[in-house]
Design a protein around this motif. Sequence first.
Motif: not given
Length: 247
Positions: A143-159
């Motif tokens: 399966g797909l495996r993300q190897v980069s690292v998202d520079d994003s704030p924590p996701l809100a519940p359900g997002r």
Amino acid sequence: MPSYITVTALSHPGLLRDHNEDSLVVSPWTLCGTVTENPQTLVFPLGTPLVVAVADGIGGQPAGEVASALTVRQLASCGPSLDSEEAVRDALGLCNHAVYAAADRDPELITMGTTVAGAVVLSESLLVFNVGDSRVLDATEHGLRQVSVDDSPPLAPGRRTTSLVTQALGGAPEFSAITPHVMTSPLSAGDRYLVCTDGLTDPVPEDALDDLLRAHDGGRAAFELWKSAIEAGGPDNITLALIGIGG
């Protein structure tokens, strides 16, 4: 042993944006803020470092297409020297300085910024890098495996997604240093990697991307990935590159 590299790429504004702020580099070629009508496939011998990357100009701020173009052109010029993690980090630092320097010269460009994600293919390994939330995904047999690292704030519940980034090249009124994510992966014949902007990964869930990559390869795979984003509403610019390692 691997002996060649194929790269299939396309860039498209999507259905809602009036222009394309994404840029692409498959060294030494760049594609900046334009549209490819069909996926284009290039073949390279394994050996000299080959950089493949996408840059996504930050929406809601000026001149995203300028920032993304500056970034891929800088990477293209550094391409053959990107033979180590340190060299990649240094090149991304140069990209960051180039974006801020251009903004300093033109008040209309202040706060322009861009994400970047990509890979440098070496003879026996792959250097994966990113700043921001554009992604590099490894299409493994499991399966797909993300190897980069998202520079994003924590996701809100359900997002599942967010348009906010915690780090970018440029993007602020005054210079801010970056801490790029860089990692090394071994290279084998048959490996496939997807490098893309969030115009693909935001509207299309990862399991759907995985299904398409299992069913298709090359130009057909790139077309089907683009089509999946368009069918999901095409809310953003879509730029992607499929890297294949041939033996």
